[in-house]
Design an enzyme around this catalytic site. Structure first.
Site, PDB file in Angstrom:
ATOM      1  N   HIS A  47       0.738  -1.026  -0.128  1.00 53.24           N
ATOM      2  CA  HIS A  47      -0.125  -0.192  -0.138  1.00 53.24           C
ATOM      3  C   HIS A  47       0.863   1.182   0.186  1.00 53.24           C
ATOM      4  O   HIS A  47       1.187   1.962   1.068  1.00 53.24           O
ATOM      5  CB  HIS A  47      -0.799  -0.172   0.978  1.00 53.24           C
ATOM      6  CG  HIS A  47      -1.995   1.018   0.978  1.00 53.24           C
ATOM      7  ND1 HIS A  47      -2.087   2.094   1.581  1.00 53.24           N
ATOM      8  CD2 HIS A  47      -3.445   0.634   0.680  1.00 53.24           C
ATOM      9  CE1 HIS A  47      -3.207   2.630   1.347  1.00 53.24           C
ATOM     10  NE2 HIS A  47      -4.287   1.559   0.879  1.00 53.24           N
ATOM     11  N   ILE A  53       1.803   4.661   1.548  1.00 54.69           N
ATOM     12  CA  ILE A  53       0.804   5.466   2.024  1.00 54.69           C
ATOM     13  C   ILE A  53       0.100   4.671   3.431  1.00 54.69           C
ATOM     14  O   ILE A  53      -0.207   3.515   2.961  1.00 54.69           O
ATOM     15  CB  ILE A  53      -0.408   6.188   1.254  1.00 54.69           C
ATOM     16  CG1 ILE A  53       0.095   6.815   0.133  1.00 54.69           C
ATOM     17  CG2 ILE A  53      -1.325   6.771   1.986  1.00 54.69           C
ATOM     18  CD1 ILE A  53       0.720   8.181   0.452  1.00 54.69           C
ATOM     19  N   GLY A  56      -6.019   4.273   5.506  1.00 54.78           N
ATOM     20  CA  GLY A  56      -6.893   5.263   6.207  1.00 54.78           C
ATOM     21  C   GLY A  56      -7.529   4.466   7.460  1.00 54.78           C
ATOM     22  O   GLY A  56      -7.520   4.967   8.680  1.00 54.78           O
ATOM     23  N   VAL A  57      -7.790   2.899   6.866  1.00 51.31           N
ATOM     24  CA  VAL A  57      -8.564   2.309   8.016  1.00 51.31           C
ATOM     25  C   VAL A  57      -7.645   1.994   9.254  1.00 51.31           C
ATOM     26  O   VAL A  57      -8.000   2.061  10.333  1.00 51.31           O
ATOM     27  CB  VAL A  57      -8.950   0.748   7.446  1.00 51.31           C
ATOM     28  CG1 VAL A  57      -7.939   0.091   7.136  1.00 51.31           C
ATOM     29  CG2 VAL A  57     -10.039   0.359   8.348  1.00 51.31           C
ATOM     30  N   GLU A  61      -7.943   3.102  13.214  1.00 55.68           N
ATOM     31  CA  GLU A  61      -7.602   1.983  14.283  1.00 55.68           C
ATOM     32  C   GLU A  61      -6.800   2.443  15.254  1.00 55.68           C
ATOM     33  O   GLU A  61      -7.354   2.202  16.255  1.00 55.68           O
ATOM     34  CB  GLU A  61      -7.168   0.771  13.539  1.00 55.68           C
ATOM     35  CG  GLU A  61      -7.020  -0.399  14.539  1.00 55.68           C
ATOM     36  CD  GLU A  61      -7.864  -1.041  15.449  1.00 55.68           C
ATOM     37  OE1 GLU A  61      -7.582  -1.356  16.566  1.00 55.68           O
ATOM     38  OE2 GLU A  61      -8.958  -1.109  14.933  1.00 55.68           O
TER      39      GLU A  61
END
Length: 142
Positions: A47, A53, A56-57, A61
């Site tokens: 990723h 990067i 976002g998840v 978290e």
């Protein structure tokens, strides 16, 4: 709180423990945590190759884990409890998070009743908000 103190109350472990340090706690009100984002994080392999990067998840978290620490400071015997993620609202991703960044996560408790906490969370890099969301967590027995 250092990493060892965090591990005493949060059940998460490598590779899913996403909080390195708790900088400030005002039980039932506010908690501030820190996540050092390093190039060695496994998720950067996919990723994205050549353009790493932080997903976002995983930022969300990390915010939830900081919220969990803050909410666990309001209960007796926090090492016997576990914070469950119950809801995400209004998540916004404003800037990408890259290797070398340091996430400062601020969580303010909006509501806390009967083991359910609703918080306003934001993650910042260099004092600039990169992610924000309203999170709900439930504190349950292990």
């Amino acid at each position: 709180m250092d990493i060892n103190q965090i591990k005493e109350i949060l059940p998460h472990r490598y590779p899913f423990l996403l909080v390195d340090k708790i900088l400030e706690v005002k039980a039932g009100e506010k908690v501030v945590g820190l996540k050092n984002v390093t190039a060695n994080e496994e998720f950067f392999n996919g990723h994205f190759p050549g353009h790493p990067i932080m997903p976002g998840v995983l930022i969300v978290e990390a915010m939830a884990q900081v919220a969990g620490v803050g909410l666990l400071t309001t209960v007796d015997n926090p090492e016997e409890k576990v914070p469950y993620f119950a809801r995400i609202e209004d998540a916004r991703f404003k800037k990408p998070v890259k290797p070398g960044d340091q996430l400062i996560i601020e969580v303010n408790v909006a509501k806390l009743r009967r083991g359910i906490g609703k918080v306003e969370a934001k993650a910042m890099v260099d004092k600039e908000v990169v992610t924000e969301a309203i999170l709900t967590c439930a504190i349950q027995d292990k």
